[in-house]
Motif scaffolding. Structure first.
Motif, PDB file in Angstrom:
ATOM      1  N   PRO A   1      58.639  61.886  51.383  1.00 52.82           N
ATOM      2  CA  PRO A   1      58.785  62.582  52.669  1.00 52.82           C
ATOM      3  C   PRO A   1      60.222  62.513  53.180  1.00 52.82           C
ATOM      4  CG  PRO A   1      57.718  60.458  52.963  1.00 52.82           C
ATOM      5  CD  PRO A   1      57.806  60.681  51.486  1.00 52.82           C
ATOM      6  N   GLY A   2      60.561  63.457  54.018  1.00 53.47           N
ATOM      7  CA  GLY A   2      61.894  63.493  54.612  1.00 53.47           C
ATOM      8  C   GLY A   2      62.337  64.917  54.883  1.00 53.47           C
ATOM      9  N   HIS A   3      62.401  65.737  53.857  1.00 50.91           N
ATOM     10  CA  HIS A   3      62.705  67.155  54.055  1.00 50.91           C
ATOM     11  C   HIS A   3      61.569  67.807  54.839  1.00 50.91           C
ATOM     12  CE1 HIS A   3      64.601  70.959  53.392  1.00 50.91           C
ATOM     13  NE2 HIS A   3      63.693  71.412  52.539  1.00 50.91           N
ATOM     14  N   THR A   4      60.360  67.443  54.488  1.00 51.53           N
ATOM     15  CA  THR A   4      59.152  67.715  55.275  1.00 51.53           C
ATOM     16  C   THR A   4      58.313  66.443  55.241  1.00 51.53           C
ATOM     17  OG1 THR A   4      57.804  68.496  53.424  1.00 51.53           O
ATOM     18  CG2 THR A   4      59.168  70.144  54.547  1.00 51.53           C
ATOM     19  N   PRO A   5      57.351  66.311  56.162  1.00 50.63           N
ATOM     20  CA  PRO A   5      56.526  65.100  56.144  1.00 50.63           C
ATOM     21  C   PRO A   5      55.702  64.953  54.873  1.00 50.63           C
ATOM     22  CG  PRO A   5      56.394  66.184  58.285  1.00 50.63           C
ATOM     23  CD  PRO A   5      57.104  67.135  57.364  1.00 50.63           C
ATOM     24  N   HIS A   6      55.341  66.069  54.242  1.00 53.78           N
ATOM     25  CA  HIS A   6      54.449  66.022  53.078  1.00 53.78           C
ATOM     26  C   HIS A   6      55.198  66.158  51.750  1.00 53.78           C
ATOM     27  CE1 HIS A   6      54.844  70.353  54.145  1.00 53.78           C
ATOM     28  NE2 HIS A   6      54.983  70.467  52.835  1.00 53.78           N
ATOM     29  N   HIS A   7      56.510  66.153  51.768  1.00 54.20           N
ATOM     30  CA  HIS A   7      57.279  66.446  50.562  1.00 54.20           C
ATOM     31  C   HIS A   7      56.886  65.521  49.411  1.00 54.20           C
ATOM     32  CE1 HIS A   7      60.597  66.863  47.760  1.00 54.20           C
ATOM     33  NE2 HIS A   7      60.921  67.978  48.383  1.00 54.20           N
ATOM     34  N   THR A   8      56.769  66.110  48.232  1.00 57.53           N
ATOM     35  CA  THR A   8      56.364  65.383  47.027  1.00 57.53           C
ATOM     36  C   THR A   8      57.290  65.748  45.874  1.00 57.53           C
ATOM     37  OG1 THR A   8      54.045  65.399  47.725  1.00 57.53           O
ATOM     38  CG2 THR A   8      54.485  65.005  45.384  1.00 57.53           C
ATOM     39  N   SER A   9      57.776  64.744  45.166  1.00 57.97           N
ATOM     40  CA  SER A   9      58.530  64.971  43.936  1.00 57.97           C
ATOM     41  C   SER A   9      57.585  64.814  42.748  1.00 57.97           C
ATOM     42  CB  SER A   9      59.690  63.974  43.818  1.00 57.97           C
ATOM     43  OG  SER A   9      60.608  64.140  44.886  1.00 57.97           O
ATOM     44  N   TYR A  10      57.985  65.353  41.598  1.00 59.90           N
ATOM     45  CA  TYR A  10      57.140  65.306  40.409  1.00 59.90           C
ATOM     46  C   TYR A  10      57.947  64.750  39.238  1.00 59.90           C
ATOM     47  CZ  TYR A  10      53.999  68.251  43.123  1.00 59.90           C
ATOM     48  OH  TYR A  10      53.164  68.744  44.100  1.00 59.90           O
ATOM     49  N   VAL A  11      57.443  63.685  38.662  1.00 56.63           N
ATOM     50  CA  VAL A  11      58.119  63.017  37.556  1.00 56.63           C
ATOM     51  C   VAL A  11      57.560  63.556  36.245  1.00 56.63           C
ATOM     52  CG1 VAL A  11      58.634  60.804  36.472  1.00 56.63           C
ATOM     53  CG2 VAL A  11      58.401  60.952  38.972  1.00 56.63           C
ATOM     54  N   LEU A  12      58.434  64.032  35.376  1.00 51.45           N
ATOM     55  CA  LEU A  12      58.027  64.476  34.053  1.00 51.45           C
ATOM     56  C   LEU A  12      58.115  63.282  33.110  1.00 51.45           C
ATOM     57  CD1 LEU A  12      57.229  67.007  32.348  1.00 51.45           C
ATOM     58  CD2 LEU A  12      59.656  67.192  31.744  1.00 51.45           C
ATOM     59  N   GLU A  13      56.980  62.957  32.470  1.00 49.64           N
ATOM     60  CA  GLU A  13      56.917  61.794  31.583  1.00 49.64           C
ATOM     61  C   GLU A  13      56.649  62.235  30.146  1.00 49.64           C
ATOM     62  OE1 GLU A  13      55.061  58.578  34.780  1.00 49.64           O
ATOM     63  OE2 GLU A  13      53.735  59.562  33.316  1.00 49.64           O
ATOM     64  N   GLU A  14      57.321  61.585  29.228  1.00 48.45           N
ATOM     65  CA  GLU A  14      57.057  61.779  27.810  1.00 48.45           C
ATOM     66  C   GLU A  14      56.635  60.439  27.228  1.00 48.45           C
ATOM     67  OE1 GLU A  14      59.164  64.106  24.138  1.00 48.45           O
ATOM     68  OE2 GLU A  14      60.378  62.610  25.183  1.00 48.45           O
ATOM     69  N   ASN A  15      55.384  60.383  26.808  1.00 50.14           N
ATOM     70  CA  ASN A  15      54.806  59.141  26.289  1.00 50.14           C
ATOM     71  C   ASN A  15      55.000  57.978  27.262  1.00 50.14           C
ATOM     72  OD1 ASN A  15      53.968  60.350  23.806  1.00 50.14           O
ATOM     73  ND2 ASN A  15      56.072  60.180  23.037  1.00 50.14           N
ATOM     74  N   GLY A  16      54.777  58.283  28.532  1.00 49.34           N
ATOM     75  CA  GLY A  16      54.825  57.258  29.569  1.00 49.34           C
ATOM     76  C   GLY A  16      56.200  56.942  30.111  1.00 49.34           C
ATOM     77  N   THR A  17      57.244  57.549  29.574  1.00 54.44           N
ATOM     78  CA  THR A  17      58.613  57.301  30.037  1.00 54.44           C
ATOM     79  C   THR A  17      59.093  58.475  30.881  1.00 54.44           C
ATOM     80  OG1 THR A  17      59.163  55.973  28.097  1.00 54.44           O
ATOM     81  CG2 THR A  17      61.008  56.913  29.328  1.00 54.44           C
ATOM     82  N   ALA A  18      59.620  58.176  32.052  1.00 53.20           N
ATOM     83  CA  ALA A  18      60.140  59.225  32.928  1.00 53.20           C
ATOM     84  C   ALA A  18      61.419  59.800  32.346  1.00 53.20           C
ATOM     85  CB  ALA A  18      60.404  58.661  34.316  1.00 53.20           C
ATOM     86  N   VAL A  19      61.421  61.105  32.089  1.00 58.08           N
ATOM     87  CA  VAL A  19      62.602  61.755  31.519  1.00 58.08           C
ATOM     88  C   VAL A  19      63.303  62.658  32.520  1.00 58.08           C
ATOM     89  CG1 VAL A  19      61.796  61.624  29.141  1.00 58.08           C
ATOM     90  CG2 VAL A  19      61.165  63.599  30.555  1.00 58.08           C
ATOM     91  N   ALA A  20      62.582  63.064  33.566  1.00 57.54           N
ATOM     92  CA  ALA A  20      63.171  63.925  34.587  1.00 57.54           C
ATOM     93  C   ALA A  20      62.313  63.849  35.838  1.00 57.54           C
ATOM     94  CB  ALA A  20      63.264  65.372  34.100  1.00 57.54           C
ATOM     95  N   VAL A  21      62.912  64.220  36.966  1.00 53.10           N
ATOM     96  CA  VAL A  21      62.159  64.276  38.210  1.00 53.10           C
ATOM     97  C   VAL A  21      62.566  65.533  38.965  1.00 53.10           C
ATOM     98  CG1 VAL A  21      63.846  62.761  39.382  1.00 53.10           C
ATOM     99  CG2 VAL A  21      61.552  63.094  40.364  1.00 53.10           C
ATOM    100  N   PHE A  22      61.568  66.305  39.358  1.00 51.67           N
ATOM    101  CA  PHE A  22      61.776  67.513  40.151  1.00 51.67           C
ATOM    102  C   PHE A  22      61.728  67.103  41.620  1.00 51.67           C
ATOM    103  CE2 PHE A  22      59.700  68.726  36.163  1.00 51.67           C
ATOM    104  CZ  PHE A  22      60.676  69.574  35.648  1.00 51.67           C
ATOM    105  N   THR A  23      62.895  67.120  42.263  1.00 54.27           N
ATOM    106  CA  THR A  23      63.019  66.503  43.585  1.00 54.27           C
ATOM    107  C   THR A  23      63.001  67.497  44.742  1.00 54.27           C
ATOM    108  OG1 THR A  23      65.435  66.509  43.300  1.00 54.27           O
ATOM    109  CG2 THR A  23      64.251  64.487  42.712  1.00 54.27           C
ATOM    110  N   GLY A  24      62.860  68.780  44.481  1.00 54.20           N
ATOM    111  CA  GLY A  24      62.699  69.751  45.551  1.00 54.20           C
ATOM    112  C   GLY A  24      63.795  69.679  46.591  1.00 54.20           C
ATOM    113  N   GLY A  25      63.430  69.273  47.807  1.00 52.29           N
ATOM    114  CA  GLY A  25      64.381  69.118  48.901  1.00 52.29           C
ATOM    115  C   GLY A  25      64.572  67.673  49.283  1.00 52.29           C
TER     116      GLY A  25
END
Length: 454
Positions: free
Chosen positions: A112-136
């Protein structure tokens, strides 16, 4: 192996993403004209199984609902976002398999911060975070602005932005790619974002949310916020209601008589040609918003919301591209359009209009008597330096404050020429004698015209 394709929405300063493996993919924060997402998936030979929104967007109309409908994908929207359509409500920690055989998954992270409900999405490959889509949330060098929801929430959301940035930095590996939606010219950025690629590790070293204590960060962030486009007020409600599919078929063709009648009725007639061509010859009363500039942002910002607009373009291709830009901000159907050259848009017996262009060196050499210098840059730009004796009216305020421009020949400038051209067309349409300064602001200092404050 996985891929991440970036979908540039340059006119709005945003990016969407398509990420996946050999067969499945997820679309993140897609633009309203979803064809480019579908084409990207077709080039990859993948099926879009999930469409996700990081938040209800304040700066553009989303294509997420339509993309989910036409592809049959699951539509993931933060659970706390109040919407009027069926979707998969997203909670912190939720996880979805994108391509199980490749170990590719997506995990929700509440930011939260840009909006109260803001959510980022972590892309995982075999359980390891390789990228995160952070929106705003975490942008490149900065964060999304926290003042677009409700003024009373702004400080709390600014503090939430700081906490969310630190959560991302603490929970993700340094080599995870940071892939924001905003920050490439979007007014959703709280300060000027850097461009290029970045990672969590890089942001730990340079991002203002990760290098300052919370009180300093919040004070600096709030002090630096500038005005936001007026059309933003209409974007989140449109996204909450559920945007309709777009219609990009050509609008009705208007002849010179109809164009003149629409001008006489007080409608907006917008010339999409470049500012040099417009200054040389244009239909009196028309306004110049270059198709190659930030057309959608500035036209939607300045036009009274819902007012009919007629588009004048050099070619059918320029017109079609402009329509595509405008539907992204909710200007769905032009009332009419015409293509060609100004000679075909003016009624018999009526003359075309023009005004001169100039440089800052020309301004320095101009006689002082009767000259008004008008600065249409934003407050934050003027705070760093301005022309001695100039009048300041930001472009977005000019239309309603034209009567505040002093009498005389108006030399109007911005930082590079595009906004000055829009302002010059507004002044010209209002009957003022105008000169458009089409020059870099750095040249004003070279000409000895500026007062630097920082």
């Amino acid at each position: 192996m996985f891929f991440i394709d970036t979908l540039e929405i340059a006119g709005l300063g945003n990016r969407g993403y398509l990420a996946g493996g050999e067969r499945g993919a997820v679309a993140v924060d897609p633009p309203r004209d979803v064809e480019q997402v579908i084409r990207a998936a077709a080039r990859r030979g993948v099926r879009i199984s999930h469409v996700v929104e990081t938040h209800l967007h304040n700066d553009y109309v989303t294509g997420g609902l339509e993309l989910a409908r036409v592809t049959g994908a699951a539509y993931l929207v933060p659970a706390a976002a109040r919407v009027s359509y069926a979707r998969v409500p997203v909670h912190d920690g939720d996880r979805w398999e994108i391509e199980p055989t490749a170990g590719l998954a997506l995990r929700a992270l509440a930011t939260p911060g840009h909006t109260p409900h803001h959510t980022s999405y972590v892309l995982e490959e075999n359980g390891t975070a390789v990228a995160v889509f952070t929106g705003g949330s975490l942008l490149i060098g900065t964060v999304g602005r926290p003042d677009l929801v409700e003024p009373r929430l702004t400080e709390d959301l600014a503090r939430a932005q700081h906490a969310s940035a630190h959560r991302l930095a603490a929970e993700l590996p340094d080599d995870a790619a940071v892939l924001p939606t905003h920050g490439f010219g979007s007014f959703c950025s709280s300060s000027r974002a850097r461009d290029g690629a970045t990672t969590i590790g890089t942001e730990k070293a340079v991002n203002e949310a990760l290098t300052r204590d919370v009180d300093t960060f919040v004070a600096d962030l709030l002090a630096g916020l500038d005005d936001t486009p007026a059309y933003y007020a209409h974007m989140a409600p449109a996204n909450a209601a559920g945007p309709a599919p777009v219609d990009l078929t050509p609008p009705p063709v208007a002849d010179a008589e109809e164009i003149g009648a629409r001008l006489a009725a007080g409608e907006w007639v917008v010339d999409l040609r470049n500012r040099v061509a417009f200054a040389e010859s244009h239909l009196a009363g028309s306004l110049n918003f270059e198709a190659e500039g930030q057309l959608a942002t500035y036209l939607a910002w300045l036009i009274p919301w819902g007012k009919p607009v007629t588009l004048l373009a050099e070619s059918p291709e320029q017109l079609a591209a402009a329509q595509r830009e405008l539907v992204r901000v909710g200007i769905d159907r032009p009332a009419a359009a015409a293509t060609g050259a100004p000679a075909g848009w003016v009624r018999d017996g009526e003359a075309l209009a023009s005004f001169p262009r100039a440089t800052f060196a020309d301004l320095a050499a101009a006689p002082g008597d009767g000259v008004v210098v008008l600065d249409v840059r934003r407050d934050s730009e003027r705070a760093a330096g301005f022309l001695r004796g100039s009048v300041h009216l930001p472009l977005h305020a000019l239309r309603r404050r034209l009567d505040e421009v002093p009498a005389g020949q108006v030399w109007v400038h911005c930082a590079g020429g595009m906004r000055a051209a829009i302002a010059a067309s507004l002044l010209d349409a209002a009957g003022r004698e105008v000169v458009a300064v089409d020059d870099s602001f750095d040249a004003a200092e070279t000409a000895g015209l500026t007062v630097r404050t920082s």
